[in-house]
Design an enzyme around this catalytic site. Structure first.
Site, PDB file in Angstrom:
ATOM      1  N   GLY A  51       0.816  -1.203   0.000  1.00  0.00           N
ATOM      2  CA  GLY A  51       0.000   0.000   0.000  1.00  0.00           C
ATOM      3  C   GLY A  51       0.851   1.255   0.000  1.00  0.00           C
ATOM      4  CG  ASP A  75      12.529  -3.064  -2.547  1.00  0.00           C
ATOM      5  OD1 ASP A  75      12.963  -2.617  -1.476  1.00  0.00           O
ATOM      6  OD2 ASP A  75      11.515  -2.610  -3.116  1.00  0.00           O
ATOM      7  CG  LEU A  90      -0.764   1.889  -3.920  1.00  0.00           C
ATOM      8  CD1 LEU A  90      -1.851   1.490  -4.903  1.00  0.00           C
ATOM      9  CD2 LEU A  90       0.283   0.779  -3.795  1.00  0.00           C
ATOM     10  CG  HIS A  91       5.335   5.456  -4.531  1.00  0.00           C
ATOM     11  ND1 HIS A  91       5.981   4.814  -5.568  1.00  0.00           N
ATOM     12  CD2 HIS A  91       5.767   4.840  -3.394  1.00  0.00           C
ATOM     13  CE1 HIS A  91       6.776   3.876  -5.091  1.00  0.00           C
ATOM     14  NE2 HIS A  91       6.661   3.859  -3.787  1.00  0.00           N
ATOM     15  CG  LEU A 126       9.264   7.763  -6.814  1.00  0.00           C
ATOM     16  CD1 LEU A 126       8.061   7.596  -7.732  1.00  0.00           C
ATOM     17  CD2 LEU A 126       9.116   9.035  -5.991  1.00  0.00           C
ATOM     18  CB  SER A 127      10.866   4.535  -0.836  1.00  0.00           C
ATOM     19  OG  SER A 127      10.575   3.763   0.315  1.00  0.00           O
ATOM     20  CB  SER A 128       5.725   3.570   0.990  1.00  0.00           C
ATOM     21  OG  SER A 128       5.133   3.018  -0.173  1.00  0.00           O
ATOM     22  NE  ARG A 129      10.416   1.325   5.801  1.00  0.00           N
ATOM     23  CZ  ARG A 129      10.170   0.123   5.317  1.00  0.00           C
ATOM     24  NH1 ARG A 129      10.330  -0.097   4.029  1.00  0.00           N
ATOM     25  NH2 ARG A 129       9.754  -0.865   6.098  1.00  0.00           N
ATOM     26  CG  HIS A 167       3.247   1.200  -5.788  1.00  0.00           C
ATOM     27  ND1 HIS A 167       3.560   2.166  -4.859  1.00  0.00           N
ATOM     28  CD2 HIS A 167       3.676   0.021  -5.280  1.00  0.00           C
ATOM     29  CE1 HIS A 167       4.143   1.592  -3.813  1.00  0.00           C
ATOM     30  NE2 HIS A 167       4.230   0.292  -4.045  1.00  0.00           N
TER      31      HIS A 167
END
EC number: 6.3.2.1
Length: 287
Positions: free
Chosen positions: A37, A157, A39-40, A191-194, A43
């Protein structure tokens, strides 16, 4: 609110299996995009590529507790389901598999797990004990539940990608793995959700990861020692980033290349900026 219809949310294993069986029976191919989830645009690239490869896209949204360590950010991991569903609706995704933890692990963490082996204890696995066993186990479960023809994973990753690809090969899982290139901000930050945990100063400091990789790539023609020196020089210039590791690994084994190595390789880096741990990598040819 989006003007596009949201995807159908499927919350049970049985329901997801029924949908997958229906789509397969109708002769349609399925692509699975596993996510946590939040998302950016990265994704979005997965969804767009999956739509080119299959008739039906399934996005799974599941913050898998078995891949988080005791001191990691499971409780604080960003959960943005409403925004995620709006975005996926705009992209035309028909199904979202969003099970609860209890649905995926009705008796708690499974007794049967997929072991990442020795490689699962190095690099990311050294800092995050048990992480890759949790990743591989949940990916195996998701593949078994959704029966996709194609599954997408991101190059960002790199160690996860290597281990998932090896699992699919080793266990003869009948799915095509499609690799999605890392999507970056204009300044190079992957880009990363973190990333949303970073304040303005930390966000600026975080660009040192991609800068170090760029320095490594620029030095690749001069040999391995130059690659390492260039990257370390860049990283030492940013005091706000605490380096975990920088390494150059063999693309076939994901183990560090030997002294004097020449050929294709992957440079990987991890660092903590504030409380946020970030990773990045780049493919290069060491001359």
């Amino acid at each position: 609110m989006s003007s596009h219809p949201r995807p159908q949310i499927i919350e049970t294993v049985a329901g997801m299996r029924d949908v997958a069986a229906h789509e397969r029976a109708a002769g349609r191919t399925i692509a699975l995009i596993p996510t946590l989830g939040a998302l950016h645009a990265g994704h979005v690239a997965h969804v767009e590529r999956a739509a080119e490869l299959a008739d039906v896209c399934i996005v799974s949204i599941f913050v898998n507790p078995t891949q988080f360590g005791a001191n990691e950010d499971l409780d604080n991991y960003p959960r943005t389901m409403d925004d995620d569903l709006d975005l996926l609706g705009e992209l035309g995704v028909p199904y979202v598999f969003a099970p609860s933890v209890e649905e995926m692990y009705p008796k708690g963490p499974t007794s049967t797990t997929i072991a990442a082996g020795q490689l699962g204890t190095t690099f990311e696995g050294k800092s995050r004990r048990g992480h890759f066993d949790g990743v591989l186990t949940v990916v195996a479960k998701l593949l078994a539940i959704t029966s996709p023809h194609v599954v997408t994973f991101g190059q960002k990753d790199a160690q996860q990608l290597f281990l998932v690809r090896r699992m699919i090969t080793d266990l003869n899982i009948p799915v095509r793995l499609e690799i999605i290139e890392t999507v970056r901000e204009e300044d190079g930050l992957a880009l990363s959700s973190r990333n949303q945990f970073l304040n303005a100063s930390q966000r600026d400091a975080a660009t040192i990861l991609s800068a170090a990789l760029n320095a490594a790539t620029s030095a690749a023609d001069s040999g391995l020692d130059s690659v390492i020196a260039a990257a370390q020089g860049a990283l030492m210039g940013e005091s706000r980033a605490e380096l975990d590791y920088f390494a150059v690994v063999d693309t076939d084994t994901f183990t560090p290349v030997p002294d004097g190595f020449r050929g294709p390789a992957t440079a990987i880096v991890a660092a903590r900026v504030g409380a946020t741990r970030l990773i990045d990598n780049v493919s290069l040819y060491v001359g």
